[in-house]
Design a protein around this motif. Structure first.
Motif, PDB file in Angstrom:
ATOM      1  N   ASP A  77      -0.143   0.355   8.280  1.00  0.00           N
ATOM      2  CA  ASP A  77       0.688  -0.595   7.538  1.00  0.00           C
ATOM      3  C   ASP A  77       2.030  -0.799   8.223  1.00  0.00           C
ATOM      4  N   GLY A  78       2.563   0.262   8.815  1.00  0.00           N
ATOM      5  CA  GLY A  78       3.814   0.127   9.549  1.00  0.00           C
ATOM      6  C   GLY A  78       3.689  -0.813  10.730  1.00  0.00           C
ATOM      7  N   GLY A  79       2.502  -0.891  11.303  1.00  0.00           N
ATOM      8  CA  GLY A  79       2.262  -1.857  12.377  1.00  0.00           C
ATOM      9  C   GLY A  79       2.388  -3.276  11.884  1.00  0.00           C
ATOM     10  N   ARG A  80       1.880  -3.521  10.663  1.00  0.00           N
ATOM     11  CA  ARG A  80       2.020  -4.846  10.070  1.00  0.00           C
ATOM     12  C   ARG A  80       3.488  -5.160   9.762  1.00  0.00           C
ATOM     13  N   GLY A 123       0.804  -1.219   0.000  1.00  0.00           N
ATOM     14  CA  GLY A 123       0.000   0.000   0.000  1.00  0.00           C
ATOM     15  C   GLY A 123       0.836   1.268   0.000  1.00  0.00           C
ATOM     16  N   PRO A 124       1.728   1.446   0.982  1.00  0.00           N
ATOM     17  CA  PRO A 124       2.586   2.638   0.959  1.00  0.00           C
ATOM     18  C   PRO A 124       3.431   2.752  -0.308  1.00  0.00           C
ATOM     19  N   ASN A 169       1.379   6.056   7.029  1.00  0.00           N
ATOM     20  CA  ASN A 169       1.011   4.632   7.128  1.00  0.00           C
ATOM     21  C   ASN A 169       2.188   3.751   7.516  1.00  0.00           C
ATOM     22  N   LEU A 170       3.401   4.252   7.366  1.00  0.00           N
ATOM     23  CA  LEU A 170       4.573   3.461   7.730  1.00  0.00           C
ATOM     24  C   LEU A 170       4.970   3.650   9.195  1.00  0.00           C
ATOM     25  N   VAL A 171       4.229   4.457   9.943  1.00  0.00           N
ATOM     26  CA  VAL A 171       4.477   4.533  11.379  1.00  0.00           C
ATOM     27  C   VAL A 171       4.273   3.138  11.965  1.00  0.00           C
ATOM     28  N   PRO A 172       5.256   2.617  12.714  1.00  0.00           N
ATOM     29  CA  PRO A 172       5.165   1.222  13.202  1.00  0.00           C
ATOM     30  C   PRO A 172       4.170   1.060  14.342  1.00  0.00           C
TER      31      PRO A 172
END
Length: 383
Positions: free
Chosen positions: A169-172, A116-117, A161-164
């Protein structure tokens, strides 16, 4: 992200159903206002309000299409790794790809999450190149500015979205990294959920600071932070359920031979029969030939205006509108498609259309509690 909200069907893409919640319209109008009132009058002065609003609405729709492309990338990557995709939904705070199963490896988890990102970055580059190229060729700012705005917003979308932190998504990606490092998928999901709650709390705190300083735009951060907190907690809860109930079958947790409601009885006769015996709130309804007919709750029966002349079978929620299961079916598969509300719902366990047991919310709670101490053994009927 998982919203849990119903949506309006928009069609299908690559065999995947696409829908939009009504709040998507709110998002479109808010984005259109930002572009029409704040962005374009400064970037492309000299036009009337109607022109700005037309460009603003088109920009908002283009952004929603870029969100759809972001989610479609997740979905197609999931299909590539054998993960089922139920649907894609757009809503107020973005989009969600609803997967019907989990990735089987940390590599698949990572690549599905990053798709996605990566797509948003590609859109940002293409929109930025188009806007810059058209500006070089002398195109009016009213055309180039929305393209540059779309490039910036997609870049921000990718970075955010890439923030963990789950459910981003960053969490994934974080979950995949922990899973790969430890070999424990459950541990990865838990780490992403903890990070999600921490990030959500930070957004809520920062948003409230903005609100108290007089900037009402901080309410968006409060809303987004609250959503992240609730969603990360829900993801962890769902993962814990999957971890505890994985391998458990319907026959292991169902209540066999439950009290039934004869469909040919009148509502008054059935209610009078409940003065003794087990106190139940929801009953499977059986037809005169012994076949399962549906489900009915006490709350529904006590509101019947004419209980003396109304049959139970006429008041039940009839098949196929009631979830059913077979004895050897995995419990998690049933829970994935059935909503079990306390005092209202049951899953009917059938063998050749005849009732052999039921699963209610209390049975699921029993299974979860028991699984914390020891594996659940078979106690129901056999197939």
């Amino acid at each position: 992200m998982n919203t849990g909200v119903p949506s309006v069907p928009l069609g299908r893409l690559r065999g995947i159903a696409v829908g939009a919640h009504w709040s998507t319209l709110v998002a479109v109008m808010v984005i259109a206002e930002v572009v029409a009132v704040s962005v374009l009058p400064q970037a492309a002065p000299g036009h009337d309000a109607v022109t700005y609003w037309i460009a603003g609405v088109l920009s908002a729709l283009a952004f929603m299409l870029s969100l759809l492309a972001h989610e479609l990338a997740h979905a197609l990557a999931a299909q590539r790794f054998g993960v089922g995709v139920d649907r894609i939904d757009l809503w107020l705070l973005g989009g969600v790809s609803r997967l019907s199963s989990s990735p089987r490896s940390p590599r698949a988890e990572f690549l599905i999450a990053i798709a996605g990102p990566a797509t948003s970055v590609v859109i940002a580059i293409l929109a930025g190149a188009a806007g810059s190229g058209l500006a070089t060729w002398g195109a009016p700012a009213l055309i180039t500015s929305p393209l540059l705005w779309l490039a910036i917003t997609n870049g921000v979308l990718a970075v955010f979205n890439l923030v963990p932190a789950a459910p981003l998504d960053g969490g994934r990606v974080l979950a995949a990294a922990v899973w790969w490092r430890t070999g424990d998928e459950h541990r990865g999901t838990k780490a992403a959920a903890v990070a999600g709650r921490a990030f959500g709390l930070a957004l809520v705190a920062f948003g409230l600071m903005q609100v108290f300083a007089g900037a009402l735009s901080g309410l968006w951060l409060v809303l987004l932070g609250a959503y992240l907190i609730l969603s990360s907690a829900a993801e962890q809860s769902a993962d814990e359920m999957q971890h505890q109930l994985g391998g458990v079958l319907v026959r292991d947790v169902m209540t066999p031979d439950p009290p039934i409601a004869p469909g040919w009885w009148t509502v008054r006769t059935f209610l009078d029969s409940l003065t003794s015996g087990p106190h139940r709130q929801v009953f499977p309804v059986i037809s005169f030939d012994g076949a399962a007919a549906g489900v009915v709750s006490l709350a529904e029966l006590v509101r019947v205006p004419d209980p003396l002349n109304t049959r139970v079978g006429d008041m039940c929620r009839a098949l196929p509108g009631v979830p059913v299961a077979s004895l050897g079916e995995p419990l998690l598969d049933v829970l994935g498609r059935a909503s079990l509300r306390q005092g209202r719902d049951l899953v009917l366990v059938l063998r050749e259309e005849h009732l052999v047991g039921v699963i209610g919310p209390e049975d699921v709670a029993w299974a979860l509690e028991l699984s914390r101490g020891a594996p659940i053994s078979h106690h129901g009927a056999t197939s």
